[in-house]
Design a protein around this motif. Structure first.
Motif, PDB file in Angstrom:
ATOM      1  N   MET A 115      24.173-116.535   1.142  1.00 26.67           N
ATOM      2  CA  MET A 115      24.143-118.015   1.145  1.00 26.67           C
ATOM      3  C   MET A 115      22.580-118.603   2.074  1.00 26.67           C
ATOM      4  O   MET A 115      22.264-119.573   1.506  1.00 26.67           O
ATOM      5  N   ARG A 122      19.727-118.629  -0.568  1.00 29.02           N
ATOM      6  CA  ARG A 122      19.677-119.315  -1.544  1.00 29.02           C
ATOM      7  C   ARG A 122      18.218-119.772  -1.962  1.00 29.02           C
ATOM      8  O   ARG A 122      17.368-120.003  -1.181  1.00 29.02           O
ATOM      9  N   GLY A 123      18.011-119.930  -3.434  1.00 26.65           N
ATOM     10  CA  GLY A 123      16.710-120.094  -3.703  1.00 26.65           C
ATOM     11  C   GLY A 123      16.107-118.823  -3.997  1.00 26.65           C
ATOM     12  O   GLY A 123      15.200-118.776  -5.017  1.00 26.65           O
ATOM     13  N   ILE A 171      17.549-116.159  -5.281  1.00 32.47           N
ATOM     14  CA  ILE A 171      18.753-115.363  -6.125  1.00 32.47           C
ATOM     15  C   ILE A 171      18.913-116.348  -7.261  1.00 32.47           C
ATOM     16  O   ILE A 171      18.963-117.491  -7.257  1.00 32.47           O
ATOM     17  N   GLY A 172      18.936-115.973  -8.531  1.00 34.28           N
ATOM     18  CA  GLY A 172      19.204-116.522  -9.586  1.00 34.28           C
ATOM     19  C   GLY A 172      20.360-115.841 -10.565  1.00 34.28           C
ATOM     20  O   GLY A 172      20.470-114.667 -10.367  1.00 34.28           O
ATOM     21  N   TYR A 173      21.306-116.690 -10.769  1.00 25.39           N
ATOM     22  CA  TYR A 173      22.458-116.210 -11.190  1.00 25.39           C
ATOM     23  C   TYR A 173      22.685-116.913 -12.551  1.00 25.39           C
ATOM     24  O   TYR A 173      22.870-118.062 -12.581  1.00 25.39           O
ATOM     25  N   GLU A 217      15.526-132.002 -19.679  1.00 21.44           N
ATOM     26  CA  GLU A 217      16.028-132.965 -18.601  1.00 21.44           C
ATOM     27  C   GLU A 217      16.929-131.846 -17.382  1.00 21.44           C
ATOM     28  O   GLU A 217      16.672-132.227 -16.396  1.00 21.44           O
ATOM     29  N   TYR A 268      15.775-131.500 -13.460  1.00 25.22           N
ATOM     30  CA  TYR A 268      16.639-131.649 -12.341  1.00 25.22           C
ATOM     31  C   TYR A 268      16.847-130.384 -11.524  1.00 25.22           C
ATOM     32  O   TYR A 268      16.562-130.764 -10.253  1.00 25.22           O
ATOM     33  N   PHE A 269      16.903-129.459 -12.035  1.00 26.03           N
ATOM     34  CA  PHE A 269      17.153-128.114 -11.083  1.00 26.03           C
ATOM     35  C   PHE A 269      15.722-127.903 -10.640  1.00 26.03           C
ATOM     36  O   PHE A 269      15.722-127.253  -9.258  1.00 26.03           O
ATOM     37  N   GLY A 284      13.668-129.899  -9.300  1.00 27.99           N
ATOM     38  CA  GLY A 284      13.378-130.956  -8.240  1.00 27.99           C
ATOM     39  C   GLY A 284      14.402-130.338  -7.015  1.00 27.99           C
ATOM     40  O   GLY A 284      14.043-130.692  -5.936  1.00 27.99           O
ATOM     41  N   LEU A 285      15.584-129.595  -7.421  1.00 27.09           N
ATOM     42  CA  LEU A 285      16.266-128.972  -6.174  1.00 27.09           C
ATOM     43  C   LEU A 285      15.584-127.857  -5.581  1.00 27.09           C
ATOM     44  O   LEU A 285      16.180-127.300  -4.421  1.00 27.09           O
ATOM     45  N   TYR A 286      14.824-127.231  -6.153  1.00 29.07           N
ATOM     46  CA  TYR A 286      13.913-126.082  -5.441  1.00 29.07           C
ATOM     47  C   TYR A 286      12.613-126.592  -5.001  1.00 29.07           C
ATOM     48  O   TYR A 286      11.614-125.827  -5.020  1.00 29.07           O
ATOM     49  N   ARG A 287      12.624-127.736  -4.798  1.00 29.72           N
ATOM     50  CA  ARG A 287      11.292-128.446  -4.086  1.00 29.72           C
ATOM     51  C   ARG A 287      10.847-127.601  -3.084  1.00 29.72           C
ATOM     52  O   ARG A 287      11.254-127.011  -2.319  1.00 29.72           O
ATOM     53  N   ARG A 336      17.081-121.794 -16.836  1.00 25.73           N
ATOM     54  CA  ARG A 336      17.433-122.274 -15.688  1.00 25.73           C
ATOM     55  C   ARG A 336      17.216-121.487 -14.336  1.00 25.73           C
ATOM     56  O   ARG A 336      16.863-121.684 -13.585  1.00 25.73           O
TER      57      ARG A 336
END
Lengths: 223, 238
Positions: free
Chosen positions: B75, B78-79, B81-83, B98, B102-103, B105-108, B147
């Protein structure tokens, strides 16, 4: 918490709702039904309307919002999107806040549509400071939404989540409901000062928003 | 020299009284591909979800190592590991691009792949206006892989990546995975299509009833793997 993450979640939720309009349509239909049916069932006089209108409005919004909140995390559950979100470095609090503000916006839209219908059916005219309703209703709505989003997330892994959410949410919402109803009645009748109830609502909102943001990470990563 | 990227130490996972994993110990090295085999219910998906940090082991521990060799809980990694699971982990209402925007953006702050490039790399057109919910199963699998790829993960965990894919798409995915391995990324994949994934595998792990019953070197030599990669590239191009 970085605002960029929260804005991203908020934008995504607004975008999804804009496409489907699921939450707004179901809430609007339900709340309109309650307001119209109560008006026809009781046929209240103007004085009686002022006394009961706050309660009817709050209860109608509460049940309508609960029906939408039950589906608040449905899209994240459908394709295990929540697991993908759990694996990103974005903090859980931003996801929670984004979801809460998006749902608050949906309920506010419903309230804005509902307000003129309510005034017409209950023949309402505020004796007190009517503009204070624009403060009380959002404060009460936020109290419901912030807890609803939190407890909906808490109950997503349970089998009877649709039944569980109102069972957990409504007792916790009671102090805010009381504050909202009393403040609305005070404003509509002009008999008492609603300031105390407004302060109580604001304190409730601050406390539960802070708690929700602090604890959401635990809820998000619970198995 | 290879270094460790992940380690499972005596990991057991219980669902109620059912043991999905029983004292599994594995050490995974950077730049290797691990193929996890086993019958249904053997614990393959549980092992991947535990490595991803989505499940916490009841006993034992999972560590993800950085380049300096320091181990942390998944945990906290995070970032990195890709699952990819059986489900798409994408919003049905959004188009592929789209979803990926979005995703991303979450790995900014990370060096992410452009969403359009990630989709192209798995053979999907980023301009496709259809929402993911209307994709075919094979397209959904590819969008799901895209993704995973956007964050350039060091450790890729792929649960049944070839299911619902036609042979040409599967070869295209294998070719893509081969390039990841050459970039020193670690791949752990589960599949029932052993023959398809075996040429990629450096190591083959077999699970049965939650226990690790074998840990063997992959049957293909490096030279054979290179030949396979060339053949897969040819098949993909055709």
């Amino acid at each position: 918490m970085k605002p960029a993450y929260f804005l991203l979640h908020l934008k995504k939720d607004l975008h999804l709702e804009w496409r489907s309009k699921d939450a707004i349509n179901s809430m609007l239909f339900f709340a309109l039904l309650v307001v119209v049916l109560f008006s026809l069932a009781f046929d209240p006089t103007q004085d009686a309307s002022r006394k009961i209108a706050g309660g009817i409005l709050c209860v109608a919004m509460m049940f309508a919002a609960v029906s939408a909140l039950n589906q608040a995390w449905a899209r994240e559950l459908r394709n295990q999107v929540l697991d993908a979100l759990r694996m990103t470095p974005a903090p859980g609090a931003s996801l929670f806040l984004g979801k809460a503000i998006a749902n608050f916006a949906f309920v506010t839209i419903v309230e804005i549509v509902l307000a003129p219908v309510f005034v017409v059916f209950y023949n309402l005219r505020a004796v007190g400071n009517g503009w204070l309703l624009a403060l009380v209703i959002p404060l009460g709505t936020w109290a419901l939404i912030v807890n609803g989003v939190f407890f909906a997330a808490l109950s997503i892994r349970t089998r009877n989540r649709e039944m569980l959410l109102p069972l957990i949410l409504l007792p916790i919402f009671v102090p805010a409901l009381l504050g909202m109803v009393m403040a609305c009645s005070s404003i509509l009748t002009g008999e008492t000062d609603p300031a105390l109830w407004i302060k109580m609502l604001a304190a409730y909102d601050v406390a539960f928003t802070t708690l929700g943001m602090m604890l959401f990470e635990v809820i998000l990563h619970a198995e | 020299m290879t270094s460790k990227i992940a380690e499972l130490e005596e990991v057991s996972k219980l669902y109620g009284t059912f043991a999905a994993l029983r004292k599994v110990s594995v050490s995974l090295e950077r730049g290797r591909c691990y193929l996890v085999l086993g019958p249904n219910g053997a614990g393959k998906s549980t092992m991947l979800r535990t490595l991803a940090g989505l499940l916490k082991p009841a006993y034992g521990r999972v560590l993800i190592f950085d380049e300096a060799g320091e181990g942390v809980d998944p945990m906290e990694a995070r970032g990195r590991i890709g699952y990819m699971s059986h489900a798409t982990m994408l919003y049905d209402e959004f188009t592929g691009v789209e979803n990926l925007r979005y995703f991303a953006g979450l790995y900014r702050g990370r060096d992410c792949v452009a969403p359009e490039d990630a989709l192209r790399s798995v053979g999907l057109d980023p301009a496709l206006p259809r929402p993911v919910g209307q994709y075919s199963q094979g397209m959904k699998q590819r969008a799901s892989l895209a993704r995973v790829l956007i964050s350039r993960p060091e450790l890729l965990l792929l649960d049944e990546p070839f299911s619902n894919m036609d042979i040409q798409s599967a070869h295209q995915m294998l070719r893509l995975l081969e390039t990841f391995r050459t970039e020193q990324r670690t791949i752990v994949l589960t599949t029932h299509q052993r023959e398809l994934a075996e040429p990629l595998a450096d190591w083959v792990l077999t699970l049965d009833a939650g226990a690790l019953v074998s840990f063997e070197e992959g049957p293909y030599t490096k030279a054979q793997k290179l030949t396979f990669a060339g053949a897969a590239a040819g098949a993909g191009a055709r």
